[in-house]
Every structure is written in structure tokens, then in C-alpha cells.
Design a protein around this motif. Structure first.
Motif, short mmCIF file in Angstrom:
data_model
loop_
_atom_site.label_atom_id
_atom_site.label_comp_id
_atom_site.label_asym_id
_atom_site.label_seq_id
_atom_site.Cartn_x
_atom_site.Cartn_y
_atom_site.Cartn_z
N UNK A 232 0.87 -1.18 0.00
CA UNK A 232 0.00 0.00 0.00
C UNK A 232 0.90 1.23 0.00
N UNK A 233 0.64 2.17 -0.92
CA UNK A 233 1.54 3.32 -1.13
C UNK A 233 0.75 4.61 -0.94
N UNK A 234 1.39 5.58 -0.25
CA UNK A 234 0.77 6.89 -0.06
C UNK A 234 1.79 7.96 -0.42
N UNK A 235 1.34 8.98 -1.19
CA UNK A 235 2.23 10.10 -1.54
C UNK A 235 2.31 11.05 -0.34
N UNK B 169 -3.57 7.48 -2.68
CA UNK B 169 -3.08 6.16 -2.30
C UNK B 169 -3.10 5.21 -3.51
N UNK B 170 -1.98 4.49 -3.66
CA UNK B 170 -1.83 3.50 -4.73
C UNK B 170 -1.52 2.15 -4.10
N UNK B 171 -1.65 1.09 -4.87
CA UNK B 171 -1.41 -0.23 -4.31
C UNK B 171 -0.81 -1.15 -5.37
N UNK C 86 3.76 -2.85 3.83
CA UNK C 86 3.81 -4.16 3.15
C UNK C 86 3.24 -5.23 4.06
N UNK C 87 2.37 -6.08 3.48
CA UNK C 87 1.86 -7.24 4.22
C UNK C 87 1.99 -8.48 3.35
N UNK C 88 1.96 -9.67 3.99
CA UNK C 88 2.30 -10.92 3.31
C UNK C 88 1.35 -12.02 3.78
N UNK D 238 -5.25 -9.02 5.31
CA UNK D 238 -4.07 -8.63 4.51
C UNK D 238 -4.03 -7.12 4.33
N UNK D 239 -5.17 -6.53 3.96
CA UNK D 239 -5.23 -5.08 3.78
C UNK D 239 -5.02 -4.33 5.10
N UNK D 240 -5.62 -4.85 6.16
CA UNK D 240 -5.51 -4.16 7.45
C UNK D 240 -4.06 -4.08 7.91
N UNK D 241 -3.30 -5.19 7.70
CA UNK D 241 -1.90 -5.18 8.11
C UNK D 241 -1.09 -4.19 7.29
N UNK D 242 -1.36 -4.14 5.96
CA UNK D 242 -0.64 -3.18 5.11
C UNK D 242 -1.00 -1.75 5.48
N UNK D 243 -2.27 -1.50 5.83
CA UNK D 243 -2.71 -0.16 6.21
C UNK D 243 -2.05 0.29 7.51
N UNK D 244 -1.95 -0.64 8.48
CA UNK D 244 -1.28 -0.32 9.74
C UNK D 244 0.20 -0.03 9.50
N UNK D 245 0.84 -0.83 8.61
CA UNK D 245 2.26 -0.60 8.32
C UNK D 245 2.46 0.75 7.64
#
Length: 616
Positions: free
Chosen positions: A489-492, A535-537, A573-575, A587-594
Motif C-alpha cells: 500500500x503506497x501513499x504520496x 493512495x496507490x497499491x 507491506x503485508x504478506x 491482509x489489507x488491514x496489516x498493510x494499512x497499519x504498516x
């Protein structure tokens, strides 16, 4: 009477002796036995060159004798003209070893000469008896020759009847042409034969075929071809006569049969009649075979068009459509290279479609593509080139067919077919190619429009990355089919400040730049998407965590280096693995927290979350 009785025995049908040469040889043996001599040899003069030669002999050695080129045939003819018997001395070489010479005559016409060696002294023959023997031999030779001609004529017309039956039982042009040569070689083994055909008919194997071309050497052949009438060409100097017989059917002339008769000043009239009949019969058979093959070809072409149309209307993807058409053309046209090319409205941009043969994606193809595109742009029509030569090209393709793909009167591209050999494609093939492309252009256009529409549905209009829905669907599919995968998950960073400082247009440009960097750094099987706002992914199926982290870190570095105005991004990043009890929401929740942690701890970095632990 004794001698005449023996001669009569020679020509009885049950003897099976049918050729004039065989009867002549047997006649010599009869005379040899009758007068008890050692050797008899029959000589004659060639009609054309007037040279003396041995026709038959009771001695094998004598048959092999050749006369001296200095032998004066005119002097010899004058010497024997009024003589019925010639005894030694005979003032001519090659006759010195013979005791007697008996001229064979019919009136003033010389039929030949019987030379007799070592006549028996025990049975003396007076001159009147020898003259009578000469007369009877002449009469017998004339009758034997007449009988042989009748038998030969009957045999020829039986062969003509047989070959006519065979002609009309075959629809194979090679078989018809081969039967013409076989029959002539059987009837006239000393003649030479050629089939003179046009360029379109020069692929027949093991047949004596010449190209029918208009030049100074083929004037008689062309006259026979154009007029449909027999042409004769006599050459006194070369001692041969040539006949040109047109292979004529009801609808036209299909070639010319060239027959070369050696050692004759004029082609024999009876042979002209037979060869004319054979050529006319063969012409009709060729016409039938050609019409049959044309009908088969038309049926095959219609089947090809129907099959192609059916397949193109079965909702194939564009690449599948191109692959199918390439295969059809390679097989049906015996082509070496097939390419499908799209062009921009002004022909400035050229794009080879996937499914074309590999050559069109090579550097050597560029000159061909530019040349054909320019020709089609100027002429706005199909191209049929039999012998194209382009300079400075290592891969030389001489035969070219190019057909524009036109939709609503606009050229959207062209199909290009190549072969190395010049004049490889026939005009019929070119017309079929035009028909195929005409029928397939609409299918190409529909496939492109359908794929463009699908792309618009699953693509973000601004960034050209995939939509969030498309990303979600593919993550769900991957989690049910694959063993593991990674989500980024990417944020500018400070995106609102960019909008406030530079305006929303620059903000949109920044989004486009970041999306382009993402696209350049992931595989075709990976999925880049716009998650929402700034936000990009990215989802990486079957990519382990440590590789995904490397990709994310590279993206962070590239964005900081390549964007203008310069910006930074943060990545979470989540895995997941098959063994863990995981789902898309987790999976999304972990990436959002990271990602949240990355932004809270300084931005411009990558943070990984495995389970509930955060690793930066």
C-alpha cells in the motif's frame, strides 16, 4: 520362286516380326543362306545429309562400321544409277571387301544397296539371276515397308485411343503432361520433346518443361500459342526439323508441345497428323484438369473464408485473432512471414500486433514496414509485388502482398505477407488475401474496441493503473489459487501540500509520474492499482516477502529521484501464505497499519507488518 516363298514366310503374322529393320535383317539372312555367302550388309543414304550408313547386316562387326566423312555420295549415286549388278572392282572405300553390290530400286528411286561378301563358287549365279534376285528383294522391301507402316499406324492409333482414355480418366495436370511425353517417347524414341508452358505451370517435377517466353528463339512457339495452329521450323544447317503443336482446348491454348526430329529436312506429314491429334486430345484433357483444379481451389478458398469468418465471430481476444489469422495465411498461402500492423491516422506511428511472426519484431523488418506503410499511405490500395529489392537489408524477401485494413473508409492498418522467392504468390492468392482481410477487419476492430472497453472498465482514467475493484478481484483469486503473495500500500507524502502549493493540475501530474514509475518496476503478472485519492497499491502474486520489500524500497528511491516537483512516498507491506488462516481483509488491514506507522515515523520509507508485529 524358292526365294519368294522364303520372303513370304518372313511376313506371316505368327512370326511376330513387326518392325521394318527386323524384317530387313531376316531378309538378308534368307539371301545369305540362299546364295551361301559369308556376309550381307544393307546400306542406305540419309535423306537429310546424304551420308551413307549401315541399316542392317548379317555380321555384327559390319553393323558397327562408319563411312568416312570424305565419302562422295553424289559420285556413288551416279556410279550405280544405271547398274543392276556391280562387281569388283568397286571404286569406293568401304565396298572394297565386297564381291557384289545389288542396288534396290523402285523406278528411279534408290531404296538401298545390298553388299555381298564371299559368294559361293560352288553355286554360280549368272547376271540375269542376280538381277532377278535384286528385283525380288526390291519388291519385297516395298511390300514389307507398307505392311510395317500399316501395323505401325494401327499401333499408333491404338496408343492414341489408350492415351485418350487415360487423359479423360485423370484430373491431375502432372499425369496428363507426363502421359503426353511417355506416349511420344514410345512411338518416336529417336525424337526429342519439350513442353513449353507459362510461368504459372513450371512446378511439374521430372518433366522436360521449358518456360514459354517471347524472344527470338521462340517465335514459332509463340505463333503456335497465339494462333492455335501447328508451326514447323526446318533447319538444313543443323539437320533437324522442329514441330510446335499447341495444346488447345475449347477455351484457350494451355501450352505448346515442341517435337524435334533429327536428321531430316522436313517433318514427315504422317507424323504431323498423329502429333496434332495427340496435342489436341491432350489440350482438352489439360483444360478439363485445369478447370477441375480451379473448381477445387475455389471450393477450398470458400471453405477457408467460411472457417475464418466463423472463428473470427467467436469473440476471440485480439491476440488470439491475430494468431489464428497468421496460422491460416502461413498454411494456405505457403508464406514465410505474416504481420498485422496498426497505423496512426497520419501513418506516423506503426505498431506490430502480437501474433505476427517473429520477423516483424526484429530490426530488419523496420525498412519493410516503413516502405509498405508509405506505399499504402500514398496509393491507398493493396500491394502485390513479385520481385521487391530493398537496399541494405540482410533478410531479403522478394514476394510481397500487403492489404490495408479499412474501417469506415479509414485505414487502421495493413496485413503484410512475405516470401524469399520472387513471384512466389499467384494473383489468385493475392485476391484471396484481399477477401480474407476484408472479412477479418471488422473482427479486428471489434476485438480492439472490446478490449479497449474492458481496459477502461478496469483502468483508472488518470493514472492508467488498474481500478481498485480489479485489484480486489485478483487478490481474492490469488488467495484461492496461489501458495503465497505480497500486498504493498503506497501513499504520496504531503500530497495536500502539493495541491495547495502548485495546484490540483500539478497534483494530478505527480500521481501520473508515480504511477508510471510503478508500471516500469513491476512484471506484467503483477497488478498496480489506484487505491483511492493519493493512495496507490501493488499486489505481487507468488512473490516472497523479502523480494517485495526490495521492490518497495526501489520504488521509494525512484520516486524521490525521478519526480518533478520532487516528492516522496511511504509504503506499507503485508504478506500471506496458504498455511496461515488469512483473508483479504486481514491482509489489507496489516498493510494499512504498516503504512500508518511509516508515515508517523518519518515518511519516505517502507514498513512491513507480519501478524501483529511491525518491522521497519
Amino acid at each position: 520362286m524358292n526365294l519368294k516363298s522364303r520372303f513370304f514366310d518372313l511376313i506371316q503374322e505368327d512370326k511376330g516380326i513387326l518392325s521394318y529393320e527386323e524384317i530387313l535383317r531376316e531378309m538378308l539372312f534368307v539371301i545369305q543362306n540362299f546364295i551361301q555367302s559369308k556376309e550381307l550388309t544393307f546400306f542406305n543414304l540419309h535423306d537429310c545429309n546424304k551420308e551413307m550408313y549401315v541399316v542392317a547386316s548379317t555380321s555384327e562387326e559390319a553393323e558397327a562400321v562408319e563411312f568416312s566423312p570424305h565419302f562422295n555420295s553424289e559420285e556413288f549415286y551416279e556410279y550405280v544409277l544405271d547398274k543392276s549388278i556391280i562387281r569388283q572392282p568397286i571404286p569406293f572405300s568401304n565396298f572394297e571387301k565386297y564381291d557384289l553390290l545389288l542396288p534396290m530400286r523402285r523406278g528411279n528411286e534408290q531404296l538401298g544397296y545390298i553388299a555381298i561378301k564371299d559368294v559361293s563358287k560352288e553355286i554360280p549365279f549368272s547376271d540375269p539371276i542376280l538381277e532377278k534376285i535384286g528385283e525380288e528383294c526390291s519388291k519385297f522391301l516395298l511390300k514389307a515397308k507398307g505392311i510395317c507402316e500399316v501395323i505401325f499406324e494401327e499401333k499408333r492409333y491404338k496408343q492414341l485411343f489408350r492415351v485418350t482414355e487415360k487423359f479423360h480418366s485423370s484430373m491431375d495436370m502432372d499425369a496428363v503432361l507426363g502421359e503426353i511425353i511417355f506416349t511420344l517417347q514410345e512411338v518416336y524414341p529417336s525424337f526429342t520433346y519439350y513442353l513449353m508452358l507459362s510461368h504459372d505451370n513450371n512446378n511439374h517435377a521430372n518433366l522436360p518443361i521449358k518456360d514459354l517466353e517471347y524472344d527470338s528463339e521462340n517465335i514459332s512457339a509463340m505463333q503456335a500459342y497465339v494462333t492455335g495452329a501447328i508451326q514447323l521450323e526446318d533447319s538444313v544447317q543443323e539437320q533437324k526439323s522442329i514441330l510446335y503443336a499447341p495444346l488447345k482446348g475449347k477455351q484457350g491454348v494451355y501450352g505448346v508441345l515442341q517435337v524435334i526430329a533429327p536428321n531430316t529436312r522436313a517433318f514427315p506429314n504422317n507424323e504431323v497428323e498423329f502429333i496434332t491429334l495427340l496435342a489436341n486430345t491432350a489440350g482438352s484433357a489439360l483444360e478439363n484438369a485445369q478447370l477441375y483444379q480451379q473448381s477445387r481451389k475455389l471450393i477450398a478458398d470458400l471453405q477457408l473464408i467460411n472457417e475464418t469468418t466463423r472463428r473470427l465471430n467467436s469473440d476471440l481476444r485480439l491476440t488470439e485473432t491475430i494468431n489464428f489469422m497468421t496460422g491460416q495465411i502461413l498454411t494456405s498461402f505457403e508464406a514465410e512471414e505474416v504481420g498485422f500492423v496498426l497505423v496512426s491516422e497520419n501513418f506516423e506511428q506503426i505498431k506490430v500486433l502480437k501474433g505476427s511472426t517473429d520477423f516483424f519484431f526484429s530490426k530488419d523488418a523496420e525498412q519493410y514496414l516503413q516502405y509498405i506503410a508509405k506505399k499504402i499511405k500514398n496509393e491507398k490500395d493493396s500491394l502485390f509485388l513479385g520481385d521487391l529489392i530493398l537496399e541494405n537489408v540482410s533478410s531479403v524477401y522478394r514476394s510481397v502482398m500487403a492489404v490495408p485494413m479499412v474501417q469506415t473508409d479509414v485505414i487502421m492498418g495493413f496485413a503484410l505477407v512475405l516470401h524469399r522467392l520472387p513471384y512466389h504468390f499467384s494473383f489468385e492468392t493475392f485476391k484471396l488475401m484481399q477477401s480474407l482481410i476484408h472479412h477479418s477487419t471488422l473482427a479486428f476492430s471489434n476485438s480492439m474496441l472490446r478490449e479497449e472497453l474492458e481496459k477502461m472498465v478496469i483502468t483508472d482514467h488518470l493514472t492508467k493503473l488498474h481500478s481498485r475493484n480489479f485489484l480486489n478481484e485478483n487478490i481474492h483469486r490469488s488467495m484461492s489459487e496461489d501458495a503465497f503473495g505480497t500486498f504493498i500500500l503506497i501513499d504520496i507524502d504531503n500530497f495536500k501540500q502539493i495541491n495547495d502549493t502548485y495546484g490540483h493540475q500539478v497534483g494530478d501530474e505527480v500521481l501520473i509520474q508515480v504511477a508510471s514509475i510503478i508500471h516500469d518496476n513491476i512484471r506484467d503478472t503483477d497488478i498496480g492499482a489506484r487505491w483511492g485519492g493519493e493512495e496507490l497499491a501493488i499486489y505481487l502474486p507468488r512473490i516472497p516477502l523479502h523480494v517485495a520489500v526490495t521492490i518497495a524500497e526501489r520504488l521509494v528511491a525512484k520516486v524521490n529521484e525521478l519526480t518533478a516537483p520532487r516528492i516522496t512516498i511511504s509504503c506499507g507491506v503485508s504478506y500471506w501464505t496458504k498455511e496461515s488462516d488469512d483473508n483479504f481483509t486481514k491482509l489489507f488491514k496489516r498493510a494499512d497499519q504498516a503504512l500508518y506507522l511509516a508515515k508517523e515515523t518519518g515518511k519516505n520509507k517502507v514498513v512491513v507488518q507480519e501478524d501483529e508485529e511491525l518491522i521497519s
